[in-house]
Design a protein around this motif. Structure first.
Motif, PDB file in Angstrom:
ATOM      1  N   THR A   2     -46.389  37.265  27.827  1.00 40.19           N
ATOM      2  CA  THR A   2     -46.657  38.690  27.624  1.00 40.19           C
ATOM      3  C   THR A   2     -47.110  38.915  26.184  1.00 40.19           C
ATOM      4  OG1 THR A   2     -44.377  39.129  27.012  1.00 40.19           O
ATOM      5  CG2 THR A   2     -44.950  39.448  29.334  1.00 40.19           C
ATOM      6  N   THR A   3     -47.924  39.949  26.015  1.00 42.05           N
ATOM      7  CA  THR A   3     -48.482  40.239  24.685  1.00 42.05           C
ATOM      8  C   THR A   3     -48.120  41.655  24.256  1.00 42.05           C
ATOM      9  OG1 THR A   3     -50.338  38.787  25.173  1.00 42.05           O
ATOM     10  CG2 THR A   3     -50.637  40.306  23.348  1.00 42.05           C
ATOM     11  N   ALA A   4     -47.587  41.764  23.043  1.00 40.31           N
ATOM     12  CA  ALA A   4     -47.270  43.080  22.469  1.00 40.31           C
ATOM     13  C   ALA A   4     -48.303  43.413  21.397  1.00 40.31           C
ATOM     14  CB  ALA A   4     -45.886  43.048  21.842  1.00 40.31           C
ATOM     15  N   LEU A   5     -48.490  44.711  21.148  1.00 38.72           N
ATOM     16  CA  LEU A   5     -49.350  45.135  20.034  1.00 38.72           C
ATOM     17  C   LEU A   5     -48.485  45.960  19.084  1.00 38.72           C
ATOM     18  CD1 LEU A   5     -52.945  46.463  20.106  1.00 38.72           C
ATOM     19  CD2 LEU A   5     -51.200  47.777  18.923  1.00 38.72           C
ATOM     20  N   VAL A   6     -48.527  45.622  17.793  1.00 37.08           N
ATOM     21  CA  VAL A   6     -47.808  46.426  16.798  1.00 37.08           C
ATOM     22  C   VAL A   6     -48.837  47.270  16.057  1.00 37.08           C
ATOM     23  CG1 VAL A   6     -46.327  46.418  14.759  1.00 37.08           C
ATOM     24  CG2 VAL A   6     -45.974  44.728  16.561  1.00 37.08           C
ATOM     25  N   TRP A   7     -48.712  48.550  16.239  1.00 38.64           N
ATOM     26  CA  TRP A   7     -49.634  49.505  15.606  1.00 38.64           C
ATOM     27  C   TRP A   7     -49.057  49.874  14.226  1.00 38.64           C
ATOM     28  CZ3 TRP A   7     -49.530  55.315  17.289  1.00 38.64           C
ATOM     29  CH2 TRP A   7     -50.460  56.048  16.537  1.00 38.64           C
ATOM     30  N   PHE A   8     -49.644  49.265  13.185  1.00 38.86           N
ATOM     31  CA  PHE A   8     -49.191  49.569  11.823  1.00 38.86           C
ATOM     32  C   PHE A   8     -49.750  50.921  11.399  1.00 38.86           C
ATOM     33  CE2 PHE A   8     -48.371  45.056  11.838  1.00 38.86           C
ATOM     34  CZ  PHE A   8     -47.293  44.899  10.980  1.00 38.86           C
ATOM     35  N   ARG A   9     -48.909  51.708  10.748  1.00 39.52           N
ATOM     36  CA  ARG A   9     -49.333  53.043  10.301  1.00 39.52           C
ATOM     37  C   ARG A   9     -48.930  53.187   8.835  1.00 39.52           C
ATOM     38  NH1 ARG A   9     -47.066  57.240  14.539  1.00 39.52           N
ATOM     39  NH2 ARG A   9     -48.934  58.400  13.999  1.00 39.52           N
ATOM     40  N   ASN A  10     -47.890  53.950   8.556  1.00 41.59           N
ATOM     41  CA  ASN A  10     -47.405  54.025   7.170  1.00 41.59           C
ATOM     42  C   ASN A  10     -46.223  53.079   6.992  1.00 41.59           C
ATOM     43  OD1 ASN A  10     -49.258  55.926   6.165  1.00 41.59           O
ATOM     44  ND2 ASN A  10     -48.162  57.546   7.258  1.00 41.59           N
ATOM     45  N   ASP A  11     -46.441  51.836   7.371  1.00 44.40           N
ATOM     46  CA  ASP A  11     -45.396  50.808   7.315  1.00 44.40           C
ATOM     47  C   ASP A  11     -46.075  49.474   7.037  1.00 44.40           C
ATOM     48  OD1 ASP A  11     -45.809  51.997  10.323  1.00 44.40           O
ATOM     49  OD2 ASP A  11     -46.124  49.841  10.257  1.00 44.40           O
ATOM     50  N   LEU A  12     -46.884  49.438   5.958  1.00 39.95           N
ATOM     51  CA  LEU A  12     -47.775  48.297   5.698  1.00 39.95           C
ATOM     52  C   LEU A  12     -47.040  47.168   4.975  1.00 39.95           C
ATOM     53  CD1 LEU A  12     -50.962  50.336   4.714  1.00 39.95           C
ATOM     54  CD2 LEU A  12     -50.333  49.394   6.952  1.00 39.95           C
ATOM     55  N   ARG A  13     -46.077  46.576   5.683  1.00 40.91           N
ATOM     56  CA  ARG A  13     -45.251  45.527   5.069  1.00 40.91           C
ATOM     57  C   ARG A  13     -44.733  44.618   6.178  1.00 40.91           C
ATOM     58  NH1 ARG A  13     -42.161  50.158   5.525  1.00 40.91           N
ATOM     59  NH2 ARG A  13     -40.496  49.896   7.062  1.00 40.91           N
ATOM     60  N   LEU A  14     -44.145  43.513   5.748  1.00 42.55           N
ATOM     61  CA  LEU A  14     -43.488  42.626   6.715  1.00 42.55           C
ATOM     62  C   LEU A  14     -41.968  42.691   6.581  1.00 42.55           C
ATOM     63  CD1 LEU A  14     -45.844  39.499   6.612  1.00 42.55           C
ATOM     64  CD2 LEU A  14     -45.830  41.433   8.192  1.00 42.55           C
ATOM     65  N   HIS A  15     -41.459  43.093   5.400  1.00 38.37           N
ATOM     66  CA  HIS A  15     -39.997  43.180   5.256  1.00 38.37           C
ATOM     67  C   HIS A  15     -39.483  44.447   5.944  1.00 38.37           C
ATOM     68  CE1 HIS A  15     -41.114  45.751   1.745  1.00 38.37           C
ATOM     69  NE2 HIS A  15     -40.012  46.405   2.070  1.00 38.37           N
ATOM     70  N   ASP A  16     -38.261  44.401   6.397  1.00 35.28           N
ATOM     71  CA  ASP A  16     -37.594  45.572   6.972  1.00 35.28           C
ATOM     72  C   ASP A  16     -38.500  46.329   7.957  1.00 35.28           C
ATOM     73  OD1 ASP A  16     -35.475  47.283   7.363  1.00 35.28           O
ATOM     74  OD2 ASP A  16     -36.014  48.615   5.710  1.00 35.28           O
ATOM     75  N   ILE A  31     -49.881  41.127  18.626  1.00 36.53           N
ATOM     76  CA  ILE A  31     -51.142  41.456  17.938  1.00 36.53           C
ATOM     77  C   ILE A  31     -50.884  42.566  16.918  1.00 36.53           C
ATOM     78  CG2 ILE A  31     -53.504  42.331  18.203  1.00 36.53           C
ATOM     79  CD1 ILE A  31     -53.425  41.371  21.097  1.00 36.53           C
ATOM     80  N   PRO A  32     -50.924  42.256  15.622  1.00 34.54           N
ATOM     81  CA  PRO A  32     -50.830  43.314  14.611  1.00 34.54           C
ATOM     82  C   PRO A  32     -52.159  44.080  14.539  1.00 34.54           C
ATOM     83  CG  PRO A  32     -50.048  41.205  13.766  1.00 34.54           C
ATOM     84  CD  PRO A  32     -50.822  40.921  15.021  1.00 34.54           C
ATOM     85  N   SER A  75     -50.539  34.417  11.778  1.00 32.40           N
ATOM     86  CA  SER A  75     -51.027  35.550  12.564  1.00 32.40           C
ATOM     87  C   SER A  75     -52.284  36.114  11.912  1.00 32.40           C
ATOM     88  CB  SER A  75     -49.898  36.595  12.637  1.00 32.40           C
ATOM     89  OG  SER A  75     -50.309  37.704  13.384  1.00 32.40           O
ATOM     90  N   ASN A  76     -52.558  37.387  12.159  1.00 30.39           N
ATOM     91  CA  ASN A  76     -53.724  38.026  11.554  1.00 30.39           C
ATOM     92  C   ASN A  76     -53.605  39.521  11.823  1.00 30.39           C
ATOM     93  OD1 ASN A  76     -56.213  38.485  10.336  1.00 30.39           O
ATOM     94  ND2 ASN A  76     -57.190  36.767  11.382  1.00 30.39           N
ATOM     95  N   LEU A  77     -54.547  40.300  11.369  1.00 28.62           N
ATOM     96  CA  LEU A  77     -54.501  41.748  11.594  1.00 28.62           C
ATOM     97  C   LEU A  77     -55.838  42.222  12.163  1.00 28.62           C
ATOM     98  CD1 LEU A  77     -52.806  44.411  10.997  1.00 28.62           C
ATOM     99  CD2 LEU A  77     -54.078  44.548   8.855  1.00 28.62           C
ATOM    100  N   VAL A  78     -55.778  42.934  13.269  1.00 31.32           N
ATOM    101  CA  VAL A  78     -56.999  43.568  13.795  1.00 31.32           C
ATOM    102  C   VAL A  78     -57.221  44.830  12.970  1.00 31.32           C
ATOM    103  CG1 VAL A  78     -58.069  44.710  15.777  1.00 31.32           C
ATOM    104  CG2 VAL A  78     -56.594  42.722  16.135  1.00 31.32           C
ATOM    105  N   ILE A 173     -45.388  34.282  13.285  1.00 27.69           N
ATOM    106  CA  ILE A 173     -45.742  35.242  14.349  1.00 27.69           C
ATOM    107  C   ILE A 173     -46.814  34.577  15.211  1.00 27.69           C
ATOM    108  CG2 ILE A 173     -46.648  37.539  14.889  1.00 27.69           C
ATOM    109  CD1 ILE A 173     -45.763  38.427  12.078  1.00 27.69           C
ATOM    110  N   LYS A 174     -46.566  34.529  16.512  1.00 30.71           N
ATOM    111  CA  LYS A 174     -47.567  33.933  17.421  1.00 30.71           C
ATOM    112  C   LYS A 174     -48.527  35.020  17.870  1.00 30.71           C
ATOM    113  CE  LYS A 174     -44.882  30.215  19.411  1.00 30.71           C
ATOM    114  NZ  LYS A 174     -43.774  30.170  20.354  1.00 30.71           N
ATOM    115  N   THR A 175     -49.797  34.774  17.617  1.00 29.34           N
ATOM    116  CA  THR A 175     -50.830  35.785  17.896  1.00 29.34           C
ATOM    117  C   THR A 175     -51.976  35.129  18.659  1.00 29.34           C
ATOM    118  OG1 THR A 175     -50.225  36.926  15.862  1.00 29.34           O
ATOM    119  CG2 THR A 175     -52.401  37.408  16.714  1.00 29.34           C
ATOM    120  N   PRO A 176     -52.601  35.803  19.624  1.00 31.03           N
ATOM    121  CA  PRO A 176     -53.777  35.211  20.284  1.00 31.03           C
ATOM    122  C   PRO A 176     -54.846  34.848  19.254  1.00 31.03           C
ATOM    123  CG  PRO A 176     -53.175  37.316  21.303  1.00 31.03           C
ATOM    124  CD  PRO A 176     -52.322  37.165  20.098  1.00 31.03           C
TER     125      PRO A 176
END
Ligand SMILES: Cc1cc2nc3c(=O)[nH]c(=O)nc-3n(C[C@H](O)[C@H](O)[C@H](O)COP(=O)(O)OP(=O)(O)OC[C@H]3O[C@@H](n4cnc5c(N)ncnc54)[C@H](O)[C@@H]3O)c2cc1C
Length: 470
Positions: A2-16, A31-32, A75-78, A173-176
Motif C-alpha cells: 500500500t502507498t501513502a501520500l504525505v501532504w506537506f504544508r506548514n510542517d516542512l521538517r522531518l523531526h517531530d 510519497i512526500p 526518499s524524495n519530494l514531489v 523512508i521507502k518511496t516509489p
C-alpha cells in the motif's frame, strides 16, 4: 503493497512530524508531496502580493532543504505549483495512493483547501494536529471555551496540561522510484521579482529545517543568549536580542515542541532562570492566538474583530502609503517600516509601535496594516499576525489598552538613537532631536548640511500629547 501520500504544508521538517510517522508505520511506501499553492502568490484585495518576494524565496529554500533531507533517507519530494487538490489528485491516481496524511490547519483559506483535497482523496484524509505547543486534546477546556484573557489561558495550561513528547525523525523512508518529481519554482514562476535581503538585516535568513536547528543551537548552546533573553527581548538591533525562531516556526521548519524540549534540556545542562522560562511563555502567546483562531474562525479577519466593537476606521490611501513606504516623517515609525520593507523582519517592539500608530494615530482600518504585514513579513503566521493586530486595534478579546506613545517608546527603547541612525542614515547628525527632528529650531538646520524637508520628511502628524516627551 500500500502507498501513502504525505501532504506537506506548514510542517516542512522531518523531526517531530506526526503525519509522516503515521504514514510510515501504516503503509509500505510513502510519497512526500508539496504544492506551492498558486493562491498564496496572487494579489490580495489591497493589491499586495499575499506572499512577497523575501518570504517566497525563504519558502523555496525551505522546500529545497526538505527535499534534500528526504533524499538522504532514500526518499524524495514531489514538488508542484498550482491548485493543491488538482495536483494531488494526479499523483494519487498515477501512483495508486490509498491514503493521504496531513497536518490540519486552523484558518479559513487553509480549511477551504482541505475541503477540496478531501474530495479527491481515496479515503478520509488522515489528519494530525500539531502546529501548537499544547495539543488541542490536552487543553484543560474545550477550545470553544478558551479564556478571554491570555493570563488565565496560560495559567490553566501551565497547571493542568503537559507538552507531548517529540516524534522521532525517521531513519529511512521507502518511496516509489518512478515518479514525476517536478522541480522547485523560481520566483519568476511565482510571479515575483527577486529581492535580496538588505545586508543590514538582523540575520541573513535562509529557509529550511537545517538552518532552523542551527539557529536554535546558536541561540541556546553556542552563545547562551537564552540565559539573558528576558532582559534583551525588547531590543531593536542585531541577531541575538531575541531568538528569531518565528522565521522558521511559521512554515514548520521547526516545531514549537522541539523548542520547548530543548529549553528544558538547556535548563538541565546550562542554566534555568526567568529568561529560559520566558521563551516558553512567549510560545504560549503563539498558542493563544492559534486557539483564538480555532475558536472564532473567520471573525479574526473581520473589521469588528472578535469582540464586535465597531469603530469608524478610515481607508485613506495617502495616509496608508506614507506608513507603508516609511515616509511618515516620524523616525521611529519610518526606521521600523524601512527594516520591514528591506529585510522582511521587524522586532516585536517595532511591530507594536507601527501597528499602534497605524490604528490609533492614523485611525486606519487595521486589516490593511495586517494585510501589508502578511505580504512583507518573513515570519508571517496568520493567527499571530491577525491576533496581534486585533489586540492592538482593541477588537480582540483582551480588554487592556494597547496604546503606544511613539515618542516615549522611541526614547525608552532607542535612547541614543542608534536604531534610527542604522536605518535612517540621513538623520545621523541629529542628537537630542533625533526622534522628533521637527522640533529642532529652523535656524539650526540652515547652518548645517541637514535640511528637514529636503533630506527627510515633514511629520505627517504631531499630536499635542507628544509635546511633553520632546
Ligand atoms: C502587529 C503584530 C504583528 C505580528 N505578526 C506576527 C506574525 O505574523 N508572525 C509571528 O510569528 N509573530 C508575529 N508577531 C509577534 C512577534 O512580534 C513575533 O513573534 C516576534 O517578534 C518574532 O521574533 P522572535 O522569534 O525573535 O521572538 P522571540 O521574542 O524570540 O519569541 C519566541 C517566540 O515566541 C512567539 N511569540 C513571541 N511574541 C509573540 C506574540 N506577541 N504573539 C505571538 N507569538 C509570539 C514567536 O513564535 C517567537 O518566535 C506580531 C506582533 C505584532 C505586534
Amino acid at each position: 503493497m500500500t502507498t501513502a501520500l504525505v501532504w506537506f504544508r506548514n510542517d516542512l521538517r522531518l523531526h517531530d512530524h506526526e503525519a509522516l510517522a503515521k504514514a510510515i508505520s501504516s503503509h509500505d511506501l510513502v510519497i512526500p508531496f508539496y504544492c506551492f499553492d498558486e493562491n498564496q502568490f496572487k494579489k490580495d484585495q489591497y493589491g499586495f502580493h499575499k506572499t512577497d518576494a523575501i518570504r517566497a524565496q525563504f519558502l523555496v529554500e525551505s522546500v529545497q532543504n526538505l527535499k534534500e533531507s528526504l533524499q538522504k533517507l532514500g526518499s524524495n519530494l514531489v514538488v508542484r505549483f498550482g491548485n493543491p487538490a488538482t495536483e494531488l489528485q494526479q499523483v494519487i491516481k498515477s501512483a495508486n495512493v490509498s491514503e493521504v496524511f496531513a497536518y490540519k490547519e486552523i484558518t479559513t483559506e487553509e480549511k477551504e483547501i482541505e475541503q477540496e483535497v478531501e474530495k479527491v482523496a481515496p479515503t478520509r484524509v488522515n489528519y494530525s494536529f500539531g502546529t501548537t505547543l499544547f495539543h488541542v486534546n490536552d487543553l484543560p477546556f474545550h477550545f470553544n471555551d478558551i479564556p478571554k484573557v491570555f493570563t488565565t489561558f496560560r495559567k490553566a495550561l501551565e497547571k493542568q496540561s503537559n507538552v507531548r513528547e517529540l516524534f522521532k525523525t525517521p531513519a529511512t523512508i521507502k518511496t516509489p522510484i518512478d515518479l514525476n518529481w517536478g522541480s522547485l519554482p523560481k520566483l519568476a514562476d511565482l510571479g515575483l521579482k527577486n529581492q535580496p535581503i538588505d545586508e543590514r538585516s538582523v540575520i541573513n535568513f535562509k529557509g529550511g529545517e537545517d538552518e532552523a536547528i542551527a539557529r536554535l543551537n546558536h541561540y541556546f548552546y553556542h552563545t547562551e543568549h537564552l540565559s539573558t533573553y528576558k532582559e534583551t527581548r525588547n531590543g531593536l538591533i542585531g541577531a541575538d536580542y531575541s531568538s528569531k525562531l518565528s522565521v522558521w516556526l511559521w512554515n514548520g521548519c521547526i516545531s514549537p515542541r522541539r523548542i520547548y524540549w530543548e529549553v528544558l534540556n538547556y535548563e538541565k545542562r546550562v542554566k534555568k532562570n526567568q529568561s529560559t522560562y520566558w521563551l516558553i511563555f512567549e510560545l504560549i502567546w503563539r498558542d493563544f492566538f492559534k486557539y483564538i483562531g480555532l475558536k472564532h474562525g473567520s471573525s479574526i479577519f473581520q473589521i469588528n474583530g472578535i469582540n464586535g466593537k465597531s469603530e469608524n476606521w478610515k481607508r485613506d490611501k495617502v495616509l496608508f502609503d506614507k506608513w507603508a513606504t516609511a515616509t511618515t516623517g516620524i523616525p521611529f515609525i519610518d526606521a521600523n517600516m524601512r527594516e520591514l520593507n528591506l529585510t522582511g523582519f521587524m522586532s516585536n517592539r517595532g511591530r507594536q509601535n507601527v501597528a499602534s500608530f497605524f490604528v490609533t494615530e492614523l485611525g486606519l482600518d487595521w486589516r490593511m496594516g495586517a494585510a501589508y504585514f502578511e505580504s512583507k513579513l518573513l515570519d508571517y503566521d496568520v493567527t499571530s499576525n491577525y491576533g496581534n493586530w486585533m489586540y492592538i486595534a482593541g477588537v480582540g478579546n483582551d480588554p487592556r489598552d494597547r496604546y503606544f506613545n511613539v515618542i516615549l517608546q522611541a526614547k525608552r527603547y532607542d535612547a541614543k538613537g542608534d536604531y534610527i541612525r542604522f536605518w535612517l542614515p540621513e538623520l545621523s547628525e541629529l542628537t537630542e532631536t533625533i526622534h522628533h527632528p521637527w522640533t529642532k529650531p529652523k535656524g539650526l538646520f540652515q547652518s548645517e548640511s541637514f535640511h528637514l524637508e529636503r533630506d527627510y520628511y515633514l511629520p505627517m502628524i504631531t499630536p499635542n500629547y507628544w509635546d511633553k516627551h520632546y
